[in-house]
Write a protein that holds these residues in place. Structure first.
Motif, PDB file in Angstrom:
ATOM      1  N   PHE A 157       0.767  -1.152   0.002  1.00  0.00           N
ATOM      2  CA  PHE A 157      -0.214   0.096  -0.081  1.00  0.00           C
ATOM      3  C   PHE A 157       1.038   1.180  -0.017  1.00  0.00           C
ATOM      4  N   GLU A 158       0.663   2.041  -0.833  1.00  0.00           N
ATOM      5  CA  GLU A 158       1.531   3.555  -0.978  1.00  0.00           C
ATOM      6  C   GLU A 158       0.251   4.404  -0.208  1.00  0.00           C
TER       7      GLU A 158
ATOM      8  N   PRO B 109       2.285  -1.509  -6.538  1.00  0.00           N
ATOM      9  CA  PRO B 109       1.700  -0.647  -5.337  1.00  0.00           C
ATOM     10  C   PRO B 109       0.217  -0.460  -5.437  1.00  0.00           C
ATOM     11  N   VAL B 110      -0.489  -0.267  -4.358  1.00  0.00           N
ATOM     12  CA  VAL B 110      -1.844  -0.042  -4.386  1.00  0.00           C
ATOM     13  C   VAL B 110      -2.058   1.304  -3.413  1.00  0.00           C
TER      14      VAL B 110
ATOM     15  N   PRO C 201       3.074   7.533   6.373  1.00  0.00           N
ATOM     16  CA  PRO C 201       2.630   8.819   6.860  1.00  0.00           C
ATOM     17  C   PRO C 201       1.279   9.324   7.279  1.00  0.00           C
ATOM     18  N   THR C 202       0.215   8.490   7.022  1.00  0.00           N
ATOM     19  CA  THR C 202      -1.145   8.978   6.882  1.00  0.00           C
ATOM     20  C   THR C 202      -1.984   9.025   8.314  1.00  0.00           C
ATOM     21  N   GLY C 203      -1.428   8.352   9.292  1.00  0.00           N
ATOM     22  CA  GLY C 203      -1.892   8.367  10.618  1.00  0.00           C
ATOM     23  C   GLY C 203      -3.255   7.361  10.594  1.00  0.00           C
TER      24      GLY C 203
ATOM     25  N   TYR D  58       5.632   7.453  -2.505  1.00  0.00           N
ATOM     26  CA  TYR D  58       4.729   6.978  -3.464  1.00  0.00           C
ATOM     27  C   TYR D  58       5.690   6.515  -4.807  1.00  0.00           C
ATOM     28  N   LEU D  59       5.177   5.213  -5.290  1.00  0.00           N
ATOM     29  CA  LEU D  59       5.834   4.781  -6.647  1.00  0.00           C
ATOM     30  C   LEU D  59       4.946   5.159  -7.905  1.00  0.00           C
ATOM     31  N   LYS D  60       3.465   4.939  -7.694  1.00  0.00           N
ATOM     32  CA  LYS D  60       2.723   4.986  -8.380  1.00  0.00           C
ATOM     33  C   LYS D  60       2.003   6.326  -8.675  1.00  0.00           C
TER      34      LYS D  60
END
Ligand code: PLP
Length: 379
Positions: free
Chosen positions: A117-118, A137-138, A171-173, A349-351
């Motif tokens: 998961f990104e 990546p999803v 990093p999203t919390g 992020y990758l995608k």
């Protein structure tokens, strides 16, 4: 001279080092790096001092000292009703970082597909590249950071070996909902893949409590649970981490661990064994302090005009940038003009390019540090 390893020679300096250098050059307040600017609890440090003086200074057993594995096992039972046998279902590693490396190396063959998961923690990608995995990546989509089930289903094939989840999520919390984990569980059972669950922020939760991925019954056997004491005790430099899972998985992970680091700092393990066995009262204070820090930073950033989300867990808060702004230039300007350092999230992020619309602030800082940062931002 002959070229170095093809994969390693493409690794770049991490965004954390780049931002910290810029923060130091500009004498900015550093809310970019994910560790406290205050010391861990003195009672835990005293335990380590005693262990050093008691002569616990030679190699520790490669799996980790038994009292530490027993304390980890007892906590899984006490907090989550999860059973891990301390003798063959837990291996102590140099932080979660080494557990991640050993687990990925132990499981993944070149060409295996691994769903991540990104946004994701940067070490996953480096370990997957070294293992020559195909990284799939999803995206956890803004603003609520939920995954799209159809995208997840399309990302999975008979070649999927592993899915990596980080919960609570840096990093999203975000804390993944039970429903989301159940959807992952259905796919894991149908397509027979393993789950690597990075739970280093397990005790840094606010309104909701943490539920380990392995406590979803059908996932226990195929999940490797990774955690560490760095965040929980604010002692990130000690690097006491572990992997827990079924005996075959732990044996394979240990096979990598024995030839990468062999064992973990002995006196620190002695101290942590005692700290983990006696942390109920500490946890109450820890959560209360971090809740105050979260509220101080989030409300201050909002007053300063930032569009900030309230994190459910971790010690990070994300701010969405105004339209037209891009994360890297915004962070550079913030350091130079306001003397506050944050992290541009595109690095996670990758995608997707959603990361360029956000920046991450860390609130694992003294209240004075947070207040000075808010003052610099114009409060
Ligand atoms: C998601 C995540 N996993 C793992 C780690 C590393 O943990 P440790 O310091 O125990 O190696 C971090 C540290 O920032 C993290 O944010």
């Amino acid at each position: 001279m002959k070229p170095l390893n093809n994969i390693v020679s493409h690794f770049k300096e991490s965004i954390f080092s780049t931002m910290t250098k810029l923060a130091v050059e500009n004498q900015a307040i550093n809310l970019s790096q994910g560790f406290p600017d205050f010391d861990g609890p003195s009672w835990v440090i005293d335990l380590a001092t005693k262990a050093l003086q008691d002569g616990k200074n030679q190699y520790a057993p490669s799996f980790g000292i038994l009292p530490l594995r027993e304390a980890i096992s007892a906590n899984y039972k006490r907090y989550y009703q999860l059973d891990y046998n301390p003798h063959d279902e837990i291996v102590v590693t140099n932080g979660a970082t080494e557990a991640l490396y050993c687990a990925i190396t132990a499981l993944v063959n070149p060409g295996d597909e691994v769903v991540v998961f990104e946004p994701f923690y940067d070490s996953y990608y480096a370990c997957l590249l070294l293992a020559q995995a195909k990284v799939v990546p999803v995206t956890l989509k803004i603003p609520h950071f939920k995954f799209d089930l159809e995208e997840l289903k399309k990302s999975i094939s008979s070649k999927t070996k592993l899915l990596i989840i980080n919960n609570p999520h840096n990093p999203t919390g975000k804390i993944f909902s039970n429903h989301e984990i159940e959807e992952i569980a259905k796919l894991a059972n149908e397509f027979d893949f393993y789950i690597l669950s990075d739970e280093v922020y397990e005790f840094l939760t606010f309104e909701k409590n943490h539920t380990p991925t392995a406590s979803f019954h059908s996932l226990k056997d195929r999940t490797i649970t990774i955690s560490s004491t760095g965040k929980t005790f604010g002692l990130t430099g000690w690097k006491i981490g572990w992997a827990a899972g079924n005996p075959q998985l732990i044996k394979a992970i240990h096979n990598v661990h024995q030839f990468s680091t062999f064992c973990v700092a002995h006196p620190l393990q002695v101290a942590m064994a005692q700290a983990l066995a006696n942390m109920d009262q500490y946890l109450l204070e820890f959560k209360r302090d971090y809740l105050n820090k979260r509220d101080l930073l989030v409300s201050g950033l909002r007053k300063a005009g930032f569009n900030v989300q309230n994190p459910e867990g971790t010690y990070f808060a994300l701010a969405f940038l105004p339209d037209g702004e891009s994360d890297i230039e915004f962070c550079q300007k913030l350091i130079k003009d306001k003397k506050v350092a944050a992290i541009p999230t595109s690095a996670f992020y990758l995608k997707s390019n959603e990361g360029s619309s956000m920046i991450r602030f860390c609130f694992a800082k003294k209240n004075e540090t947070l207040q000075s940062a808010l003052n610099n931002l114009g409060l």
